[in-house]
Motif scaffolding. Sequence first.
Motif, short mmCIF file in Angstrom:
data_model
loop_
_atom_site.label_atom_id
_atom_site.label_comp_id
_atom_site.label_asym_id
_atom_site.label_seq_id
_atom_site.Cartn_x
_atom_site.Cartn_y
_atom_site.Cartn_z
N LEU A 229 0.83 -1.21 0.00
CA LEU A 229 0.00 0.00 0.00
C LEU A 229 0.86 1.26 0.00
N GLY A 230 2.09 1.12 0.46
CA GLY A 230 2.99 2.25 0.43
C GLY A 230 3.43 2.65 -0.96
N SER A 231 3.07 1.85 -1.98
CA SER A 231 3.42 2.21 -3.35
C SER A 231 2.74 3.50 -3.79
N GLY A 232 1.69 3.91 -3.06
CA GLY A 232 1.07 5.20 -3.38
C GLY A 232 2.04 6.35 -3.25
N THR A 233 2.97 6.26 -2.30
CA THR A 233 3.98 7.31 -2.16
C THR A 233 4.92 7.33 -3.36
N VAL A 234 5.21 6.14 -3.89
CA VAL A 234 6.07 6.07 -5.07
C VAL A 234 5.39 6.73 -6.25
N ILE A 235 4.09 6.47 -6.42
CA ILE A 235 3.35 7.07 -7.53
C ILE A 235 3.36 8.59 -7.41
N ALA A 236 3.10 9.08 -6.19
CA ALA A 236 3.09 10.54 -5.99
C ALA A 236 4.47 11.14 -6.24
N SER A 237 5.53 10.46 -5.79
CA SER A 237 6.88 10.99 -6.01
C SER A 237 7.25 10.97 -7.48
N ILE A 238 6.75 9.95 -8.22
CA ILE A 238 7.01 9.92 -9.66
C ILE A 238 6.35 11.10 -10.35
N VAL A 239 5.07 11.34 -10.01
CA VAL A 239 4.35 12.45 -10.63
C VAL A 239 5.05 13.77 -10.32
N ARG A 240 5.44 13.95 -9.06
CA ARG A 240 6.12 15.20 -8.68
C ARG A 240 7.45 15.34 -9.41
N PHE A 241 8.17 14.22 -9.55
CA PHE A 241 9.45 14.26 -10.26
C PHE A 241 9.26 14.62 -11.73
N VAL A 242 8.26 14.01 -12.37
CA VAL A 242 8.02 14.28 -13.80
C VAL A 242 7.64 15.74 -14.01
N LEU A 243 6.76 16.25 -13.14
CA LEU A 243 6.33 17.63 -13.30
C LEU A 243 7.48 18.60 -13.08
N MET A 244 8.26 18.36 -12.03
CA MET A 244 9.33 19.31 -11.73
C MET A 244 10.49 19.18 -12.72
#
Length: 376
Positions: A229-244
Amino acid sequence: MAEEEPLYYMRPGHVIAAATVLSAIDIFVVGLRFWARKVMKQPLRADDWLMLPATLLTVGIGICQLYGVSQKALGYRTVIPDGFQGNPFELVTPQLRLKSQLEWTFFLMLPIATGCMKASFLFFYIRVFATQERSAINKFLKAFIVFIVVWAVAFFFGMFFECGRNFWAIWNSQVEFRAHCSSNTKLILALCITDFIADVFIICIPIPLVLRLQLSPRKKLGVCSLFLLGSGTVIASIVRFVLMAGSYLGSVNITNDSILGTTACLYWGMVECGIGMLAACLPTIQFLFRKWIWEPVLLSTKSIFSSQSTQATRISWADGSHQASIHVQQTFRVSYDQVHDSSSRSISPNNLPNVSNERLVRESYPMQDKCVRTVA
Protein backbone atom coordinates in the motif's frame (compact mmCIF):
# COMPACT_ATOMS: atom_id res chain seq x y z
CA MET A 1 -6.34 34.44 -26.70
CA ALA A 2 -8.13 32.67 -23.87
CA GLU A 3 -6.05 31.19 -21.11
CA GLU A 4 -6.11 27.41 -20.72
CA GLU A 5 -7.93 25.95 -17.74
CA PRO A 6 -5.38 24.83 -15.10
CA LEU A 7 -5.22 21.15 -14.20
CA TYR A 8 -7.14 19.97 -11.15
CA TYR A 9 -4.10 19.89 -8.84
CA MET A 10 -3.53 23.58 -9.52
CA ARG A 11 -7.01 24.70 -8.53
CA PRO A 12 -7.76 26.20 -5.10
CA GLY A 13 -10.52 23.73 -4.22
CA HIS A 14 -8.39 20.65 -4.82
CA VAL A 15 -5.41 22.14 -3.00
CA ILE A 16 -7.57 22.93 0.05
CA ALA A 17 -9.16 19.46 -0.03
CA ALA A 18 -5.80 17.69 -0.16
CA ALA A 19 -4.35 19.79 2.65
CA THR A 20 -7.29 19.40 5.03
CA VAL A 21 -8.34 15.80 4.35
CA LEU A 22 -4.85 14.30 4.33
CA SER A 23 -3.82 16.23 7.45
CA ALA A 24 -6.92 15.04 9.33
CA ILE A 25 -6.43 11.43 8.21
CA ASP A 26 -2.76 11.44 9.22
CA ILE A 27 -3.51 12.81 12.69
CA PHE A 28 -6.22 10.18 13.12
CA VAL A 29 -4.13 7.18 12.03
CA VAL A 30 -1.14 8.23 14.12
CA GLY A 31 -3.43 8.47 17.15
CA LEU A 32 -4.75 4.98 16.33
CA ARG A 33 -1.17 3.73 16.07
CA PHE A 34 -0.34 4.79 19.62
CA TRP A 35 -3.66 3.40 20.85
CA ALA A 36 -2.97 0.08 19.13
CA ARG A 37 0.35 -0.21 20.92
CA LYS A 38 -1.42 0.36 24.22
CA VAL A 39 -4.14 -2.20 23.47
CA MET A 40 -1.61 -4.79 22.33
CA LYS A 41 0.55 -3.96 25.38
CA GLN A 42 3.57 -3.37 23.18
CA PRO A 43 6.26 -0.81 24.02
CA LEU A 44 6.56 2.38 22.00
CA ARG A 45 9.73 2.35 19.95
CA ALA A 46 11.50 4.47 17.36
CA ASP A 47 9.11 3.50 14.56
CA ASP A 48 6.24 4.98 16.60
CA TRP A 49 7.95 8.13 17.87
CA LEU A 50 9.19 9.08 14.40
CA MET A 51 5.56 9.45 13.35
CA LEU A 52 5.19 12.51 15.59
CA PRO A 53 7.64 14.83 13.76
CA ALA A 54 6.45 13.39 10.45
CA THR A 55 2.87 14.30 11.36
CA LEU A 56 3.79 17.81 12.48
CA LEU A 57 5.73 18.48 9.27
CA THR A 58 3.00 17.01 7.05
CA VAL A 59 0.40 19.18 8.75
CA GLY A 60 2.81 22.10 8.37
CA ILE A 61 2.93 21.53 4.62
CA GLY A 62 -0.86 21.51 4.58
CA ILE A 63 -0.98 24.77 6.53
CA CYS A 64 1.40 26.35 4.01
CA GLN A 65 -0.94 25.34 1.22
CA LEU A 66 -4.02 26.68 2.97
CA TYR A 67 -2.34 29.99 3.77
CA GLY A 68 -1.03 30.31 0.24
CA VAL A 69 -4.47 29.75 -1.25
CA SER A 70 -6.04 32.21 1.19
CA GLN A 71 -3.56 34.88 0.05
CA LYS A 72 -3.88 33.85 -3.63
CA ALA A 73 -0.18 32.99 -3.67
CA LEU A 74 -1.08 29.38 -4.59
CA GLY A 75 -3.84 28.06 -6.83
CA TYR A 76 -4.26 31.33 -8.74
CA ARG A 77 -2.57 32.86 -11.74
CA THR A 78 0.09 35.52 -11.39
CA VAL A 79 -1.39 39.00 -11.26
CA ILE A 80 0.49 41.47 -13.46
CA PRO A 81 0.10 45.06 -12.21
CA ASP A 82 -1.64 47.42 -14.58
CA GLY A 83 0.76 49.33 -16.77
CA PHE A 84 3.71 46.96 -16.23
CA GLN A 85 5.60 46.68 -19.52
CA GLY A 86 8.89 45.15 -18.37
CA ASN A 87 10.21 41.59 -18.19
CA PRO A 88 7.76 39.39 -16.21
CA PHE A 89 10.74 37.55 -14.69
CA GLU A 90 11.89 40.81 -13.10
CA LEU A 91 8.53 41.39 -11.47
CA VAL A 92 8.41 41.43 -7.66
CA THR A 93 4.98 41.60 -6.00
CA PRO A 94 3.66 40.51 -2.60
CA GLN A 95 1.96 37.57 -4.35
CA LEU A 96 5.18 36.33 -5.96
CA ARG A 97 7.24 37.00 -2.82
CA LEU A 98 4.89 34.90 -0.68
CA LYS A 99 4.88 32.14 -3.29
CA SER A 100 8.68 31.96 -3.15
CA GLN A 101 8.68 31.92 0.67
CA LEU A 102 6.14 29.09 0.77
CA GLU A 103 8.08 27.10 -1.82
CA TRP A 104 11.32 27.50 0.15
CA THR A 105 9.59 26.47 3.39
CA PHE A 106 8.07 23.44 1.66
CA PHE A 107 11.46 22.19 0.44
CA LEU A 108 12.85 22.58 3.96
CA MET A 109 10.10 20.45 5.50
CA LEU A 110 9.80 17.83 2.76
CA PRO A 111 13.12 15.93 3.25
CA ILE A 112 12.69 15.82 7.04
CA ALA A 113 9.07 14.66 6.81
CA THR A 114 9.76 11.94 4.23
CA GLY A 115 12.99 11.01 6.03
CA CYS A 116 11.09 10.39 9.28
CA MET A 117 8.54 8.26 7.44
CA LYS A 118 11.21 6.22 5.67
CA ALA A 119 13.10 5.66 8.93
CA SER A 120 9.84 4.64 10.63
CA PHE A 121 9.29 1.98 7.97
CA LEU A 122 12.80 0.64 8.47
CA PHE A 123 12.54 0.58 12.28
CA PHE A 124 9.24 -1.27 11.93
CA TYR A 125 10.97 -3.87 9.74
CA ILE A 126 13.57 -4.30 12.47
CA ARG A 127 10.81 -4.81 15.05
CA VAL A 128 9.08 -7.46 12.94
CA PHE A 129 11.75 -9.26 10.91
CA ALA A 130 15.17 -8.61 12.49
CA THR A 131 14.74 -10.55 15.73
CA GLN A 132 18.46 -11.38 16.00
CA GLU A 133 20.81 -8.52 16.76
CA ARG A 134 23.67 -9.78 14.57
CA SER A 135 21.61 -11.00 11.64
CA ALA A 136 22.37 -9.77 8.13
CA ILE A 137 18.96 -8.18 7.71
CA ASN A 138 19.39 -6.29 10.99
CA LYS A 139 22.72 -4.84 9.86
CA PHE A 140 21.32 -3.96 6.44
CA LEU A 141 18.30 -2.15 7.88
CA LYS A 142 20.40 -0.18 10.35
CA ALA A 143 22.80 0.85 7.59
CA PHE A 144 19.82 1.95 5.50
CA ILE A 145 18.52 4.03 8.44
CA VAL A 146 21.87 5.80 8.71
CA PHE A 147 21.71 6.55 4.99
CA ILE A 148 18.19 7.99 5.32
CA VAL A 149 19.23 10.22 8.23
CA VAL A 150 22.24 11.55 6.29
CA TRP A 151 20.04 11.98 3.20
CA ALA A 152 17.38 14.02 5.04
CA VAL A 153 19.88 16.23 6.89
CA ALA A 154 21.96 16.85 3.75
CA PHE A 155 18.98 17.96 1.66
CA PHE A 156 17.60 20.08 4.50
CA PHE A 157 20.78 22.12 4.76
CA GLY A 158 21.21 22.05 1.00
CA MET A 159 17.80 23.67 0.59
CA PHE A 160 18.40 26.03 3.48
CA PHE A 161 21.58 27.40 1.86
CA GLU A 162 20.42 27.00 -1.74
CA CYS A 163 21.36 30.65 -2.33
CA GLY A 164 24.35 30.65 -0.03
CA ARG A 165 24.00 33.50 2.42
CA ASN A 166 21.94 35.56 -0.04
CA PHE A 167 18.61 34.75 1.59
CA TRP A 168 17.05 37.89 0.13
CA ALA A 169 17.32 36.32 -3.33
CA ILE A 170 14.94 33.51 -2.34
CA TRP A 171 11.90 35.81 -2.37
CA ASN A 172 13.15 38.28 -4.96
CA SER A 173 12.54 38.28 -8.71
CA GLN A 174 13.20 35.25 -10.90
CA VAL A 175 16.18 37.01 -12.43
CA GLU A 176 17.83 37.60 -9.04
CA PHE A 177 16.96 34.09 -7.88
CA ARG A 178 18.56 32.44 -10.88
CA ALA A 179 21.62 34.64 -10.55
CA HIS A 180 22.33 33.73 -6.92
CA CYS A 181 20.74 30.27 -6.66
CA SER A 182 22.09 28.51 -9.74
CA SER A 183 22.35 25.11 -7.97
CA ASN A 184 18.65 25.06 -7.08
CA THR A 185 17.55 23.08 -10.16
CA LYS A 186 20.14 20.32 -9.70
CA LEU A 187 19.40 20.09 -5.98
CA ILE A 188 15.65 19.67 -6.48
CA LEU A 189 16.12 17.08 -9.24
CA ALA A 190 18.54 15.14 -7.02
CA LEU A 191 16.00 15.24 -4.18
CA CYS A 192 13.22 13.90 -6.41
CA ILE A 193 15.33 11.10 -7.90
CA THR A 194 16.82 9.85 -4.61
CA ASP A 195 13.44 10.13 -2.89
CA PHE A 196 11.86 7.91 -5.53
CA ILE A 197 14.66 5.31 -5.44
CA ALA A 198 14.60 5.12 -1.63
CA ASP A 199 10.82 4.61 -1.63
CA VAL A 200 11.09 1.74 -4.11
CA PHE A 201 13.73 0.00 -2.00
CA ILE A 202 11.77 0.46 1.23
CA ILE A 203 8.58 -0.96 -0.26
CA CYS A 204 10.36 -3.96 -1.77
CA ILE A 205 12.38 -4.92 1.34
CA PRO A 206 9.62 -6.82 3.23
CA ILE A 207 8.42 -8.89 0.26
CA PRO A 208 11.23 -11.53 0.26
CA LEU A 209 11.15 -11.57 4.07
CA VAL A 210 7.40 -12.32 4.07
CA LEU A 211 7.78 -15.04 1.43
CA ARG A 212 10.24 -16.84 3.71
CA LEU A 213 7.74 -17.04 6.57
CA GLN A 214 5.86 -20.26 7.34
CA LEU A 215 2.48 -18.96 6.18
CA SER A 216 -0.13 -20.11 3.73
CA PRO A 217 0.00 -18.53 0.24
CA ARG A 218 -3.20 -16.62 0.99
CA LYS A 219 -1.76 -15.06 4.16
CA LYS A 220 1.52 -14.24 2.43
CA LEU A 221 -0.41 -12.46 -0.30
CA GLY A 222 -2.39 -10.51 2.30
CA VAL A 223 0.72 -9.40 4.22
CA CYS A 224 2.55 -8.39 1.03
CA SER A 225 -0.50 -6.43 -0.12
CA LEU A 226 -0.53 -4.57 3.18
CA PHE A 227 3.08 -3.48 2.74
CA LEU A 228 2.57 -2.64 -0.94
CA LEU A 229 0.00 0.00 0.00
CA GLY A 230 2.99 2.25 0.43
CA SER A 231 3.42 2.21 -3.35
CA GLY A 232 1.07 5.20 -3.38
CA THR A 233 3.98 7.31 -2.16
CA VAL A 234 6.07 6.07 -5.07
CA ILE A 235 3.35 7.07 -7.53
CA ALA A 236 3.09 10.54 -5.99
CA SER A 237 6.88 10.99 -6.01
CA ILE A 238 7.01 9.92 -9.66
CA VAL A 239 4.35 12.45 -10.63
CA ARG A 240 6.12 15.20 -8.68
CA PHE A 241 9.45 14.26 -10.26
CA VAL A 242 8.02 14.28 -13.80
CA LEU A 243 6.33 17.63 -13.30
CA MET A 244 9.33 19.31 -11.73
CA ALA A 245 11.93 17.75 -14.03
CA GLY A 246 9.81 18.59 -17.06
CA SER A 247 9.32 22.12 -15.83
CA TYR A 248 13.04 22.70 -15.25
CA LEU A 249 14.32 20.82 -18.28
CA GLY A 250 11.56 21.96 -20.62
CA SER A 251 10.36 18.51 -21.71
CA VAL A 252 6.98 18.79 -19.94
CA ASN A 253 5.38 22.22 -19.82
CA ILE A 254 2.31 21.97 -17.57
CA THR A 255 1.97 25.74 -17.21
CA ASN A 256 3.72 28.98 -18.04
CA ASP A 257 2.65 30.48 -14.73
CA SER A 258 5.21 30.16 -11.92
CA ILE A 259 2.54 30.27 -9.20
CA LEU A 260 0.54 27.42 -10.75
CA GLY A 261 3.74 25.42 -11.22
CA THR A 262 4.65 25.84 -7.55
CA THR A 263 1.08 24.88 -6.62
CA ALA A 264 1.43 21.60 -8.51
CA CYS A 265 4.72 20.85 -6.74
CA LEU A 266 3.29 21.48 -3.27
CA TYR A 267 0.10 19.53 -4.06
CA TRP A 268 1.93 16.32 -5.01
CA GLY A 269 4.34 16.76 -2.14
CA MET A 270 1.37 16.85 0.23
CA VAL A 271 -0.11 13.76 -1.42
CA GLU A 272 3.19 11.92 -1.06
CA CYS A 273 3.51 12.76 2.63
CA GLY A 274 -0.15 12.09 3.39
CA ILE A 275 -0.21 8.65 1.75
CA GLY A 276 3.17 7.80 3.24
CA MET A 277 1.89 8.48 6.76
CA LEU A 278 -1.13 6.27 6.19
CA ALA A 279 0.95 3.45 4.71
CA ALA A 280 3.43 3.60 7.60
CA CYS A 281 0.66 3.22 10.19
CA LEU A 282 -1.55 0.61 8.48
CA PRO A 283 0.50 -2.48 9.46
CA THR A 284 0.07 -1.47 13.12
CA ILE A 285 -3.51 -0.19 13.21
CA GLN A 286 -4.90 -3.10 11.17
CA PHE A 287 -4.99 -4.96 14.50
CA LEU A 288 -7.69 -2.56 15.71
CA PHE A 289 -9.77 -2.96 12.56
CA ARG A 290 -9.53 -6.73 12.83
CA LYS A 291 -10.37 -6.74 16.55
CA TRP A 292 -13.26 -4.24 16.64
CA ILE A 293 -14.66 -4.27 13.11
CA TRP A 294 -13.85 -7.42 11.17
CA GLU A 295 -14.11 -10.01 13.95
CA PRO A 296 -17.44 -8.70 15.41
CA VAL A 297 -18.97 -8.64 11.94
CA LEU A 298 -17.74 -12.16 11.27
CA LEU A 299 -19.06 -13.45 14.59
CA SER A 300 -22.41 -11.76 14.04
CA THR A 301 -22.71 -13.33 10.62
CA LYS A 302 -21.90 -16.77 11.99
CA SER A 303 -24.39 -16.28 14.81
CA ILE A 304 -27.17 -15.38 12.39
CA PHE A 305 -26.62 -18.44 10.22
CA SER A 306 -26.18 -20.77 13.20
CA SER A 307 -29.39 -19.51 14.82
CA GLN A 308 -31.30 -20.14 11.60
CA SER A 309 -30.10 -23.74 11.50
CA THR A 310 -31.09 -24.46 15.11
CA GLN A 311 -34.55 -25.96 15.67
CA ALA A 312 -36.54 -23.75 18.03
CA THR A 313 -38.93 -25.15 20.64
CA ARG A 314 -42.54 -24.35 19.96
CA ILE A 315 -44.33 -22.53 22.81
CA SER A 316 -48.10 -22.08 23.06
CA TRP A 317 -49.71 -19.74 25.49
CA ALA A 318 -52.76 -20.76 27.45
CA ASP A 319 -54.77 -17.70 26.38
CA GLY A 320 -53.93 -18.21 22.70
CA SER A 321 -51.74 -15.10 22.44
CA HIS A 322 -48.25 -15.10 21.01
CA GLN A 323 -45.61 -13.41 23.13
CA ALA A 324 -41.83 -13.55 22.93
CA SER A 325 -40.17 -15.40 25.78
CA ILE A 326 -36.69 -16.54 26.72
CA HIS A 327 -36.44 -20.23 27.53
CA VAL A 328 -33.69 -22.72 28.27
CA GLN A 329 -33.58 -26.21 26.87
CA GLN A 330 -32.20 -29.18 28.79
CA THR A 331 -31.87 -32.78 27.67
CA PHE A 332 -31.92 -35.56 30.28
CA ARG A 333 -32.96 -39.17 30.78
CA VAL A 334 -36.29 -40.30 32.27
CA SER A 335 -37.86 -43.71 32.49
CA TYR A 336 -40.54 -44.83 30.06
CA ASP A 337 -43.01 -45.38 32.91
CA GLN A 338 -42.54 -41.88 34.26
CA VAL A 339 -43.36 -40.30 30.90
CA HIS A 340 -46.76 -42.04 30.88
CA ASP A 341 -47.41 -41.31 34.51
CA SER A 342 -50.76 -39.51 35.01
CA SER A 343 -49.41 -37.34 37.77
CA SER A 344 -49.20 -33.60 37.00
CA ARG A 345 -45.92 -32.94 38.73
CA SER A 346 -43.17 -31.31 36.73
CA ILE A 347 -40.30 -33.36 35.40
CA SER A 348 -36.94 -32.17 36.60
CA PRO A 349 -33.48 -33.67 36.37
CA ASN A 350 -33.26 -33.87 40.18
CA ASN A 351 -35.99 -36.52 40.72
CA LEU A 352 -35.29 -39.01 37.93
CA PRO A 353 -35.11 -42.72 38.91
CA ASN A 354 -32.41 -44.99 37.58
CA VAL A 355 -34.42 -47.60 35.61
CA SER A 356 -34.00 -49.39 32.34
CA ASN A 357 -35.60 -48.66 28.97
CA GLU A 358 -34.52 -45.03 29.14
CA ARG A 359 -34.94 -42.54 26.34
CA LEU A 360 -34.05 -38.89 25.80
CA VAL A 361 -36.75 -36.36 26.63
CA ARG A 362 -36.50 -32.58 26.04
CA GLU A 363 -38.22 -30.09 28.29
CA SER A 364 -38.45 -26.32 27.88
CA TYR A 365 -38.16 -23.96 30.85
CA PRO A 366 -39.62 -20.59 29.78
CA MET A 367 -39.11 -17.34 31.61
CA GLN A 368 -42.89 -16.73 31.68
CA ASP A 369 -45.49 -18.31 34.03
CA LYS A 370 -48.24 -18.84 31.46
CA CYS A 371 -46.31 -21.27 29.29
CA VAL A 372 -47.85 -24.75 28.81
CA ARG A 373 -45.01 -27.28 28.95
CA THR A 374 -44.92 -29.99 26.34
CA VAL A 375 -42.78 -33.08 26.85
CA ALA A 376 -41.78 -34.82 23.63
